[in-house]
Design an enzyme around this catalytic site. Structure first.
Site, mmCIF file in Angstrom:
data_model
loop_
_atom_site.group_PDB
_atom_site.id
_atom_site.type_symbol
_atom_site.label_atom_id
_atom_site.label_comp_id
_atom_site.label_asym_id
_atom_site.label_seq_id
_atom_site.Cartn_x
_atom_site.Cartn_y
_atom_site.Cartn_z
ATOM 1 N N ASP A 225 0.819 -1.222 0.000
ATOM 2 C CA ASP A 225 0.000 0.000 0.000
ATOM 3 C C ASP A 225 0.850 1.270 0.000
ATOM 4 O O ASP A 225 0.678 2.146 0.850
ATOM 5 C CB ASP A 225 -0.942 0.013 1.208
ATOM 6 C CG ASP A 225 -1.655 -1.302 1.425
ATOM 7 O OD1 ASP A 225 -1.964 -1.968 0.428
ATOM 8 O OD2 ASP A 225 -1.896 -1.670 2.591
ATOM 9 N N LYS B 110 -12.617 -7.507 8.695
ATOM 10 C CA LYS B 110 -13.779 -6.974 9.403
ATOM 11 C C LYS B 110 -13.833 -5.461 9.205
ATOM 12 O O LYS B 110 -12.820 -4.830 8.944
ATOM 13 C CB LYS B 110 -13.695 -7.299 10.895
ATOM 14 C CG LYS B 110 -13.649 -8.788 11.214
ATOM 15 C CD LYS B 110 -13.555 -9.022 12.715
ATOM 16 C CE LYS B 110 -13.500 -10.500 13.035
ATOM 17 N NZ LYS B 110 -13.416 -10.747 14.499
ATOM 18 N N GLU C 197 -11.486 -1.991 -3.443
ATOM 19 C CA GLU C 197 -10.913 -1.222 -2.338
ATOM 20 C C GLU C 197 -9.893 -0.222 -2.874
ATOM 21 O O GLU C 197 -9.716 -0.060 -4.074
ATOM 22 C CB GLU C 197 -10.260 -2.141 -1.311
ATOM 23 C CG GLU C 197 -9.139 -2.997 -1.832
ATOM 24 C CD GLU C 197 -8.655 -4.017 -0.812
ATOM 25 O OE1 GLU C 197 -9.296 -4.157 0.243
ATOM 26 O OE2 GLU C 197 -7.636 -4.682 -1.080
ATOM 27 N N HIS D 265 -3.547 -1.418 -5.142
ATOM 28 C CA HIS D 265 -3.506 -0.384 -4.109
ATOM 29 C C HIS D 265 -2.577 0.741 -4.570
ATOM 30 O O HIS D 265 -1.508 0.978 -4.020
ATOM 31 C CB HIS D 265 -3.054 -0.924 -2.758
ATOM 32 C CG HIS D 265 -3.503 -0.032 -1.642
ATOM 33 N ND1 HIS D 265 -4.419 -0.438 -0.706
ATOM 34 C CD2 HIS D 265 -3.205 1.260 -1.343
ATOM 35 C CE1 HIS D 265 -4.643 0.570 0.141
ATOM 36 N NE2 HIS D 265 -3.920 1.614 -0.243
#
Length: 310
Positions: free
Chosen positions: A14, A92, A197, A267
Site C-alpha cells: 500500500d 472486518k 478497495e 492499491h
C-alpha cells in the site's frame, strides 16, 4: 510488462509517495507506518516509522490493534503534511481512519514532529455497510477537502471534511462513488464478495479520475489484484468507465494488471514529476514466493484515459 523502476525492489504494501525539496518520501503499511526516502525513486533508504508506539486512541478503539498500521495517504496543504492512516481488524469493518500532521518530512529538521490528531472516521460492524480504511484526500475546485475511502462491503465512500480536515463537515455529505455487486444473502458483518478497495482520486484537465483496486490482495501467489479507473467532471461522480458504465454500478476500465512476473498489482497512488505521471503500487513477485514489492511505472494518457503500457 517491463521491470518496475525500483532496482532495490523493496518490499512494501500500500505505498504512497510525495516529494519535499529534492527528496521523495514513501509511506506504506507497517508497524507504526513504514517510511522510506529516495532522491531518484529507485534507491530507497529506510527511515524511522511515523509512530514509535501505537496511538492510544487506536488501541482503545480497535480490539487487537497493536501498532500494525495500514494504507497511509500523504498530502501537503502549503503549510503542513497530512498523513491519514487505517487501523483495523483483518477482514472486518472494525476499523477507523486516523490523522497525523507534520510541518516537514525531513527527520533532520528541527521542525520535524508527527502530531497525532486521532480518529477521523470509524466503521462499526452491524451498523455500517462500509469499511473505514484506505483513505485518500482530494480537494474540489473550490479547495474544499474530501476523503475517499473504503474496502469491500457496499463500496467506496466519499465524505466532505471540515476545514481542519480531521472530521466530516456539518451538515455531512456522503456519496458512494464505486461499488461491485455483493451477494444479498451475506450478513452485514461479512466483508462479502464485492472485491473492491483502495480508492485514489486525481484531477487532470476537466476530469476527476477515480482509481480503485479490483479482486484480491494479500494472497501472495494467489493474489488477483488489478487497478481500474473511471472519470467524472464532478468530484462526487458519477464516475464512468471507457464503456460508459458507472463505477457505482460495477464499472471500471483496467489500467494495470498482473502477469507471469506479478501475480497481482494494486492499491495504487499517482504522483507527478517533470511533466510525467507515475502509477505507484505494490505487486506480488512470482520470482520471490509472492512477496509484495514496490512498483513505479510511468503512466501514459490516450484520448483522455490513463494506461500503463506493457
Amino acid at each position: 510488462m517491463a521491470q518496475p523502476a525500483t532496482p532495490s525492489q523493496i518490499s512494501v504494501h500500500d505505498p504512497v509517495l510525495i516529494k519535499e525539496k529534492d527528496k521523495w518520501y514513501l509511506f506504506a503499511t507497517g508497524m507504526g507506518i513504514s517510511v522510506w526516502s529516495s532522491t531518484d525513486m529507485k534507491n530507497w533508504k529506510p527511515e524511522k516509522p511515523v509512530f514509535s508506539e501505537p496511538p492510544q486512541w487506536a488501541i482503545q478503539t480497535i480490539p487487537g490493534y497493536r501498532g500494525h498500521t495500514w494504507a497511509p495517504d500523504i498530502s501537503f496543504d502549503g503549510k503542513n503534511y497530512f498523513l491519514y492512516y487505517s487501523v483495523s481488524a483483518f477482514g472486518k469493518n472494525t476499523s477507523a481512519i486516523g490523522l497525523a500532521v507534520n510541518k516537514t518530512l525531513d527527520p533532520a529538521s528541527p521542525d520535524f514532529k508527527w502530531i497525532d490528531k486521532g480518529k477521523v472516521l470509524q466503521s462499526v460492524p452491524g451498523r455500517d455497510m462500509w469499511n473505514a480504511i484506505d483513505p485518500n484526500l482530494i480537494r474540489d475546485d473550490k479547495d474544499q477537502p474530501w476523503l475517499v475511502f473504503g474496502s469491500f462491503w457496499n463500496g467506496m465512500k466519499l465524505v466532505r471534511l471540515n476545514k481542519d480536515q480531521d472530521a466530516p463537515a456539518v451538515p455531512e455529505k456522503w456519496f458512494t462513488v464505486a461499488a461491485r455487486q455483493r451477494s444479498f444473502y451475506l450478513p452485514d458483518t461479512a466483508a462479502g464478495d464485492a472485491a473492491i478497495e483502495a480508492p485514489f482520486i486525481i484531477k487532470r484537465d476537466q476530469y476527476y479520475y477515480l482509481f480503485v483496486s479490483f479482486d484480491y490482495c494479500c494472497r501472495g501467489e494467489r493474489s488477483t489484484y488489478k487497478v481500474v479507473v473511471g472519470r467524472s467532471e464532478k468530484l462526487e461522480g458519477p464516475y464512468i468507465d471507457w464503456d460508459g458504465l458507472a463505477m457505482n454500478l460495477g464499472g471500471g476500465t483496467t489500467v494495470f494488471e498482473g502477469n507471469r512476473q506479478w501475480h497481482g498489482v494494486g492499491h495504487n497512488a499517482v504522483v507527478s514529476e517533470g511533466g510525467k505521471d507515475y502509477l505507484v503500487c505494490h505487486g506480488y513477485d512470482a520470482n520471490d514466493n509472492g512477496r509484495p514489492k514496490l512498483i513505479i511505472r510511468e503512466m501514459q494518457w490516450r484520448n483522455g484515459w490513463p494506461l500503463v503500457p506493457r
